[in-house]
Design a protein around this motif. Sequence first.
Motif, mmCIF file in Angstrom:
data_model
loop_
_atom_site.group_PDB
_atom_site.id
_atom_site.type_symbol
_atom_site.label_atom_id
_atom_site.label_comp_id
_atom_site.label_asym_id
_atom_site.label_seq_id
_atom_site.Cartn_x
_atom_site.Cartn_y
_atom_site.Cartn_z
ATOM 1 N N THR A 150 46.762 30.834 44.436
ATOM 2 C CA THR A 150 46.281 31.425 43.186
ATOM 3 C C THR A 150 46.079 30.356 42.123
ATOM 4 O O THR A 150 46.777 29.335 42.092
ATOM 5 C CB THR A 150 47.294 32.457 42.636
ATOM 6 O OG1 THR A 150 48.606 31.859 42.621
ATOM 7 C CG2 THR A 150 47.311 33.714 43.477
ATOM 8 N N ASP A 153 44.434 33.066 36.225
ATOM 9 C CA ASP A 153 44.717 34.500 36.099
ATOM 10 C C ASP A 153 44.443 35.276 37.384
ATOM 11 O O ASP A 153 44.288 36.506 37.341
ATOM 12 C CB ASP A 153 43.866 35.104 34.969
ATOM 13 C CG ASP A 153 44.084 34.390 33.644
ATOM 14 O OD1 ASP A 153 45.243 34.074 33.340
ATOM 15 O OD2 ASP A 153 43.100 34.144 32.936
ATOM 16 N N ASP A 154 44.366 34.597 38.522
ATOM 17 C CA ASP A 154 44.089 35.278 39.788
ATOM 18 C C ASP A 154 45.087 36.397 40.048
ATOM 19 O O ASP A 154 46.290 36.251 39.808
ATOM 20 C CB ASP A 154 44.150 34.290 40.958
ATOM 21 C CG ASP A 154 42.875 33.504 41.126
ATOM 22 O OD1 ASP A 154 41.810 33.987 40.699
ATOM 23 O OD2 ASP A 154 42.936 32.386 41.688
ATOM 24 N N GLN A 174 38.898 44.430 45.387
ATOM 25 C CA GLN A 174 39.406 44.465 44.024
ATOM 26 C C GLN A 174 40.263 43.260 43.661
ATOM 27 O O GLN A 174 40.711 43.149 42.520
ATOM 28 C CB GLN A 174 40.225 45.744 43.812
ATOM 29 C CG GLN A 174 39.421 47.031 43.881
ATOM 30 C CD GLN A 174 40.303 48.258 43.832
ATOM 31 O OE1 GLN A 174 41.521 48.175 43.959
ATOM 32 N NE2 GLN A 174 39.685 49.411 43.648
ATOM 33 N N THR A 175 40.515 42.364 44.617
ATOM 34 C CA THR A 175 41.467 41.281 44.357
ATOM 35 C C THR A 175 40.788 39.920 44.288
ATOM 36 O O THR A 175 39.628 39.763 44.678
ATOM 37 C CB THR A 175 42.573 41.264 45.425
ATOM 38 O OG1 THR A 175 43.664 40.460 44.971
ATOM 39 C CG2 THR A 175 42.050 40.700 46.753
ATOM 40 N N ASP A 176 41.547 38.929 43.801
ATOM 41 C CA ASP A 176 41.060 37.548 43.739
ATOM 42 C C ASP A 176 41.587 36.729 44.911
ATOM 43 O O ASP A 176 40.875 35.924 45.502
ATOM 44 C CB ASP A 176 41.510 36.888 42.428
ATOM 45 C CG ASP A 176 41.035 37.636 41.205
ATOM 46 O OD1 ASP A 176 39.828 37.920 41.128
ATOM 47 O OD2 ASP A 176 41.869 37.948 40.334
ATOM 48 N N ALA A 177 42.865 36.914 45.222
ATOM 49 C CA ALA A 177 43.507 36.212 46.335
ATOM 50 C C ALA A 177 44.167 37.256 47.218
ATOM 51 O O ALA A 177 44.584 38.322 46.747
ATOM 52 C CB ALA A 177 44.533 35.213 45.823
ATOM 53 N N GLY A 237 42.549 32.320 46.041
ATOM 54 C CA GLY A 237 41.900 32.657 44.788
ATOM 55 C C GLY A 237 41.031 31.502 44.299
ATOM 56 O O GLY A 237 41.233 30.350 44.689
ATOM 57 N N GLN A 238 40.083 31.816 43.446
ATOM 58 C CA GLN A 238 39.164 30.805 42.922
ATOM 59 C C GLN A 238 39.190 30.793 41.392
ATOM 60 O O GLN A 238 38.213 30.480 40.732
ATOM 61 C CB GLN A 238 37.739 31.121 43.391
ATOM 62 C CG GLN A 238 37.585 31.261 44.895
ATOM 63 C CD GLN A 238 37.772 29.951 45.612
ATOM 64 O OE1 GLN A 238 37.195 28.942 45.226
ATOM 65 N NE2 GLN A 238 38.583 29.954 46.655
ATOM 66 N N GLY A 239 40.323 31.149 40.803
ATOM 67 C CA GLY A 239 40.411 31.421 39.375
ATOM 68 C C GLY A 239 40.377 30.237 38.445
ATOM 69 O O GLY A 239 40.118 29.099 38.842
ATOM 70 N N ARG A 240 40.666 30.544 37.195
ATOM 71 C CA ARG A 240 40.575 29.581 36.094
ATOM 72 C C ARG A 240 41.458 28.361 36.341
ATOM 73 O O ARG A 240 42.590 28.468 36.748
ATOM 74 C CB ARG A 240 41.010 30.290 34.804
ATOM 75 C CG ARG A 240 41.117 29.404 33.584
ATOM 76 C CD ARG A 240 41.524 30.232 32.374
ATOM 77 N NE ARG A 240 42.724 31.037 32.611
ATOM 78 C CZ ARG A 240 43.959 30.553 32.566
ATOM 79 N NH1 ARG A 240 44.166 29.264 32.325
ATOM 80 N NH2 ARG A 240 44.990 31.355 32.780
#
Length: 242
Positions: A150, A153-154, A174-177, A237-240
């Motif tokens: 993650t 904010d993932d 619905q999810t990021d990771a 995840g590919q988040g911030r």
Amino acid sequence: MSAGTIYGVGLGPGDPDLISVRADRLLRNSRHVAFFRKPGRSGQARNIVNGIIPRDAVEFPMEYPVTTEIPIQDPRYNELLSAFYESCAAHLKSITDRGDDVVVLCEGDPFFYGSFMHLYSRLREYSKVEIVPAITGMSGAWTATGDPITWGDDILTVLVGTLPEEVLTERMAQTDALVVMKIGRNIDKVKRSLQSAGLYDRAWIVEYAQMPNQRVCKLSENCEGITPYFSIIIVHGQGRRP
């Protein structure tokens, strides 16, 4: 309450070096050791502690009456397992009623999708039960991929492959990771859900995470020979990030 204590000891994902200091101390001083296994098998948890528990420790292998032989929707599945857990809990209580302690070996963390929870719920009102937490199997799996699970904010979602396909697909989308456990015979269903959710090309499968025979493979590539039953699927995840 019984005089002795039941210890649910988490062993981590499989590498003995990842066992906690407290778990190691309890294991090396144990007089009674219980563990789950399939009939005719030594058991993954028991294999992890080879050379750690005392040679004169009294071992109590708890052999599952059923695993994948019948569908979990079959009423017999719950009936057989319920009777099994009742019997195991009664035996552990009999040990502590004599004033002895017993260590129950738990793969991963005892409170995370583990069989020990079914004993805990039956024993907690009658016996002293202590939990020794541990590194989870999923943590060992995503570490094996070499990338963080993650970022920023993932949102991380943990699913089990036994869920209906439409539920898997909806939650994946619905999810990021993502972590998918209990794959086994559900591997084809899980793959279809990953494809429908647009995550298939980002998915990894890790077999025997943190064990000597560990294998890590991109799910979209050639993963021939990997056993889904002992595997966890990871989508990073590919988040911030700064």
